[in-house]
Design a protein around this motif. Structure first.
Motif, PDB file in Angstrom:
ATOM      1  N   ILE A 119       0.828  -1.205   0.000  1.00 24.56           N
ATOM      2  CA  ILE A 119       0.000   0.000   0.000  1.00 24.56           C
ATOM      3  C   ILE A 119       0.863   1.256   0.000  1.00 24.56           C
ATOM      4  O   ILE A 119       0.607   2.209  -0.747  1.00 24.56           O
ATOM      5  CB  ILE A 119      -0.969  -0.019   1.193  1.00 24.56           C
ATOM      6  CG1 ILE A 119      -2.058  -1.071   0.958  1.00 24.56           C
ATOM      7  CG2 ILE A 119      -1.606   1.353   1.405  1.00 24.56           C
ATOM      8  CD1 ILE A 119      -3.021  -1.220   2.105  1.00 24.56           C
ATOM      9  N   ASN A 120       1.887   1.287   0.835  1.00 27.74           N
ATOM     10  CA  ASN A 120       2.750   2.471   0.886  1.00 27.74           C
ATOM     11  C   ASN A 120       3.497   2.678  -0.431  1.00 27.74           C
ATOM     12  O   ASN A 120       3.679   3.819  -0.881  1.00 27.74           O
ATOM     13  CB  ASN A 120       3.744   2.348   2.040  1.00 27.74           C
ATOM     14  CG  ASN A 120       3.089   2.578   3.394  1.00 27.74           C
ATOM     15  OD1 ASN A 120       2.083   3.277   3.493  1.00 27.74           O
ATOM     16  ND2 ASN A 120       3.631   1.990   4.431  1.00 27.74           N
ATOM     17  N   GLU A 121       3.931   1.594  -1.053  1.00 27.24           N
ATOM     18  CA  GLU A 121       4.600   1.718  -2.347  1.00 27.24           C
ATOM     19  C   GLU A 121       3.613   2.178  -3.424  1.00 27.24           C
ATOM     20  O   GLU A 121       3.967   2.982  -4.295  1.00 27.24           O
ATOM     21  CB  GLU A 121       5.224   0.372  -2.757  1.00 27.24           C
ATOM     22  CG  GLU A 121       6.008   0.459  -4.060  1.00 27.24           C
ATOM     23  CD  GLU A 121       6.802  -0.808  -4.357  1.00 27.24           C
ATOM     24  OE1 GLU A 121       6.965  -1.131  -5.545  1.00 27.24           O
ATOM     25  OE2 GLU A 121       7.256  -1.461  -3.395  1.00 27.24           O
ATOM     26  N   PHE A 122       2.377   1.678  -3.344  1.00 25.49           N
ATOM     27  CA  PHE A 122       1.337   2.083  -4.300  1.00 25.49           C
ATOM     28  C   PHE A 122       1.058   3.578  -4.179  1.00 25.49           C
ATOM     29  O   PHE A 122       0.968   4.296  -5.188  1.00 25.49           O
ATOM     30  CB  PHE A 122       0.067   1.278  -4.028  1.00 25.49           C
ATOM     31  CG  PHE A 122      -1.106   1.655  -4.891  1.00 25.49           C
ATOM     32  CD1 PHE A 122      -1.183   1.219  -6.205  1.00 25.49           C
ATOM     33  CD2 PHE A 122      -2.138   2.430  -4.382  1.00 25.49           C
ATOM     34  CE1 PHE A 122      -2.260   1.560  -7.014  1.00 25.49           C
ATOM     35  CE2 PHE A 122      -3.219   2.779  -5.176  1.00 25.49           C
ATOM     36  CZ  PHE A 122      -3.287   2.342  -6.492  1.00 25.49           C
TER      37      PHE A 122
ATOM     38  N   LEU B 230      -0.834  10.837  -2.084  1.00 29.37           N
ATOM     39  CA  LEU B 230      -0.954  11.329  -0.711  1.00 29.37           C
ATOM     40  C   LEU B 230      -1.902  12.529  -0.574  1.00 29.37           C
ATOM     41  O   LEU B 230      -2.748  12.540   0.326  1.00 29.37           O
ATOM     42  CB  LEU B 230       0.432  11.668  -0.161  1.00 29.37           C
ATOM     43  CG  LEU B 230       0.548  11.733   1.364  1.00 29.37           C
ATOM     44  CD1 LEU B 230       0.128  10.420   1.999  1.00 29.37           C
ATOM     45  CD2 LEU B 230       1.969  12.081   1.767  1.00 29.37           C
ATOM     46  N   PRO B 231      -1.812  13.564  -1.417  1.00 27.91           N
ATOM     47  CA  PRO B 231      -2.735  14.704  -1.250  1.00 27.91           C
ATOM     48  C   PRO B 231      -4.202  14.301  -1.379  1.00 27.91           C
ATOM     49  O   PRO B 231      -5.043  14.709  -0.564  1.00 27.91           O
ATOM     50  CB  PRO B 231      -2.308  15.658  -2.368  1.00 27.91           C
ATOM     51  CG  PRO B 231      -0.893  15.312  -2.654  1.00 27.91           C
ATOM     52  CD  PRO B 231      -0.814  13.829  -2.466  1.00 27.91           C
TER      53      PRO B 231
ATOM     54  N   ASN C 280       4.901  18.404   9.139  1.00 24.09           N
ATOM     55  CA  ASN C 280       3.434  18.476   9.135  1.00 24.09           C
ATOM     56  C   ASN C 280       2.830  17.669   7.986  1.00 24.09           C
ATOM     57  O   ASN C 280       1.733  17.955   7.508  1.00 24.09           O
ATOM     58  CB  ASN C 280       2.948  19.932   9.042  1.00 24.09           C
ATOM     59  CG  ASN C 280       3.288  20.725  10.298  1.00 24.09           C
ATOM     60  OD1 ASN C 280       3.265  20.188  11.399  1.00 24.09           O
ATOM     61  ND2 ASN C 280       3.603  21.990  10.124  1.00 24.09           N
ATOM     62  N   LYS C 281       3.570  16.683   7.515  1.00 23.11           N
ATOM     63  CA  LYS C 281       3.152  15.835   6.406  1.00 23.11           C
ATOM     64  C   LYS C 281       2.745  14.470   6.930  1.00 23.11           C
ATOM     65  O   LYS C 281       3.331  13.970   7.888  1.00 23.11           O
ATOM     66  CB  LYS C 281       4.316  15.696   5.410  1.00 23.11           C
ATOM     67  CG  LYS C 281       3.986  14.903   4.161  1.00 23.11           C
ATOM     68  CD  LYS C 281       5.199  14.866   3.240  1.00 23.11           C
ATOM     69  CE  LYS C 281       4.900  14.072   1.976  1.00 23.11           C
ATOM     70  NZ  LYS C 281       6.063  14.030   1.061  1.00 23.11           N
ATOM     71  N   PRO C 282       1.729  13.832   6.333  1.00 20.76           N
ATOM     72  CA  PRO C 282       1.314  12.510   6.810  1.00 20.76           C
ATOM     73  C   PRO C 282       2.455  11.506   6.713  1.00 20.76           C
ATOM     74  O   PRO C 282       3.207  11.481   5.737  1.00 20.76           O
ATOM     75  CB  PRO C 282       0.171  12.127   5.859  1.00 20.76           C
ATOM     76  CG  PRO C 282      -0.310  13.417   5.288  1.00 20.76           C
ATOM     77  CD  PRO C 282       0.875  14.323   5.234  1.00 20.76           C
ATOM     78  N   THR C 283       2.569  10.682   7.725  1.00 18.90           N
ATOM     79  CA  THR C 283       3.589   9.636   7.719  1.00 18.90           C
ATOM     80  C   THR C 283       3.085   8.429   6.931  1.00 18.90           C
ATOM     81  O   THR C 283       1.921   8.373   6.532  1.00 18.90           O
ATOM     82  CB  THR C 283       3.919   9.206   9.150  1.00 18.90           C
ATOM     83  OG1 THR C 283       2.734   8.634   9.750  1.00 18.90           O
ATOM     84  CG2 THR C 283       4.378  10.393   9.981  1.00 18.90           C
ATOM     85  N   ALA C 284       3.973   7.479   6.732  1.00 19.88           N
ATOM     86  CA  ALA C 284       3.583   6.253   6.028  1.00 19.88           C
ATOM     87  C   ALA C 284       2.507   5.505   6.800  1.00 19.88           C
ATOM     88  O   ALA C 284       1.604   4.900   6.214  1.00 19.88           O
ATOM     89  CB  ALA C 284       4.808   5.358   5.830  1.00 19.88           C
TER      90      ALA C 284
ATOM     91  N   PHE D 130      -5.719   4.596   3.810  1.00 21.27           N
ATOM     92  CA  PHE D 130      -6.009   3.803   2.618  1.00 21.27           C
ATOM     93  C   PHE D 130      -6.753   2.517   2.974  1.00 21.27           C
ATOM     94  O   PHE D 130      -7.622   2.067   2.217  1.00 21.27           O
ATOM     95  CB  PHE D 130      -4.709   3.465   1.880  1.00 21.27           C
ATOM     96  CG  PHE D 130      -4.916   2.981   0.477  1.00 21.27           C
ATOM     97  CD1 PHE D 130      -4.947   3.878  -0.576  1.00 21.27           C
ATOM     98  CD2 PHE D 130      -5.092   1.638   0.201  1.00 21.27           C
ATOM     99  CE1 PHE D 130      -5.159   3.445  -1.877  1.00 21.27           C
ATOM    100  CE2 PHE D 130      -5.302   1.190  -1.091  1.00 21.27           C
ATOM    101  CZ  PHE D 130      -5.332   2.100  -2.133  1.00 21.27           C
ATOM    102  N   SER D 131      -6.413   1.933   4.104  1.00 18.68           N
ATOM    103  CA  SER D 131      -7.085   0.699   4.530  1.00 18.68           C
ATOM    104  C   SER D 131      -8.579   0.916   4.741  1.00 18.68           C
ATOM    105  O   SER D 131      -9.385  -0.007   4.564  1.00 18.68           O
ATOM    106  CB  SER D 131      -6.455   0.171   5.821  1.00 18.68           C
ATOM    107  OG  SER D 131      -5.094  -0.162   5.615  1.00 18.68           O
TER     108      SER D 131
END
Length: 317
Positions: free
Chosen positions: A119-122, A129-130, A169-173, A180-181
């Motif tokens: 999922i993180n690679e996708f 992300l945005p 202030n950016k979303p982490t993995a 996404f889940s």
């Protein structure tokens, strides 16, 4: 005679007690309805306010659209499976795992679809992300995405969401994986074996696009890993073959190399390695959430129950 008289008296007392209780219950009900009727204006006003709040709340909720793709597991290859069954024992002794009929390729693919790594690679590969973390709504008139300015500035491509608790202030993995889940749904029909993969998003076009990408990427993901593992198996078998001169072992290793080579050729030739698409994802025309009518009805009943309870409790006190 005394015993008979006592029984008659007890029966009379029970009947009297029952009648008294029935009368008290009737009085309580009448008292309740009387109290509610006296405060009918208050009850009506509170119920109306709750209903109005439900309407306003439901209207502020963005529409959620679901795009679904129907998949079927790729069929096993009979010839390779038979050869795997024939030489599977020897391959295990050599440290090689051969694919067998009924293997768990489908289970691994489904687990990979839900995995943190995939999922993180996708998300990273498609730059999602945005849209995943900061999308506020979809403008149907001009097909434009509206982002939450408190989290993300689409013009400067900068993040300032303080709720993510990091310096950028950016979303982490981890944040991205959890989000996404929640929008991904995978269901397997036990009778047919078909798999439904669904994406729920505020934009129907994004939902269709992401669902299509997911199928393409998981097939590529499984294909690449199969090719890599098969090449390692062939290299290992060739090394072992060069170390032995026993005729039976030479024959066995050659057969294993042949089997692995066929698997490699088959994997390289197939684009739909893990899943075959039966029904492609499309752009949904109707929303699946929110259920605004249910929200309004629930708000109305909540206001009615709370106002009636308040009136009755106040009356009792």
């Amino acid at each position: 005679m005394n015993q008979v008289d006592n029984k008659v008296k007890q029966s009379h007392d029970i009947n009297t007690y029952t009648q008294d209780n029935s009368g008290n219950d009737m009085i309580d009900l009448l008292s309740l309805f009387s109290a509610l009727w006296e405060k009918k204006k208050l009850i009506t006003a509170v119920t109306f306010l709750f209903t109005l709040a439900g309407i306003i709340f439901s209207l502020f909720l963005p529409n959620i659209y679901q795009s679904t793709v129907l998949l079927a597991p790729t069929q096993d290859r009979t010839e390779i499976s038979a050869m795997a069954n024939q030489f599977g024992g020897l391959a295990s002794l050599a440290g090689i795992k051969l694919g067998q009929q009924g293997d768990n390729t489908t289970d691994i693919a489904i687990a990979s679809l839900k995995s943190r790594e995939f999922i993180n690679e996708f998300i990273s590969q498609h730059h999602l992300l945005p849209e995943l973390m900061a999308l506020k709504k979809w403008n149907e008139k001009n097909n434009q995405l509206v982002f939450n300015s408190d989290i993300y500035d689409s013009k400067t491509n900068t993040w300032h969401g303080k709720q993510f608790y990091n310096e950028s202030n950016k979303p982490t993995a981890s944040d991205a994986y959890k989000a996404f889940s929640k929008i991904l749904s995978i269901k397997t029909d036990k009778e047919t074996g078909f798999i439904s993969l669904s994406i729920n998003l505020k934009s129907p076009y994004l939902a269709e696009k992401w669902a299509t990408w997911l199928v393409e990427d998981i097939n590529h993901w499984m294909k690449v890993r199969k090719i890599d593992s098969t090449k390692r198996n062939i290299k290992y078998l060739e090394e072992q073959l060069s170390k032995t001169s026993v005729t039976d072992m030479v024959t066995t290793f050659n057969k294993l190399i042949e089997q692995q080579t066929k698997q490699l050729m088959l994997a390289e030739a197939q684009n739909e390695y893990a899943f075959q698409t039966i029904d492609r994802a499309d752009v949904p025309q109707e929303k699946v959430k929110p259920h605004r009518l249910l929200i309004v009805i629930a708000s109305m009943f909540l206001g009615l129950i709370l106002s009636c309870s308040f009136v009755w409790i106040r009356r009792v006190i």
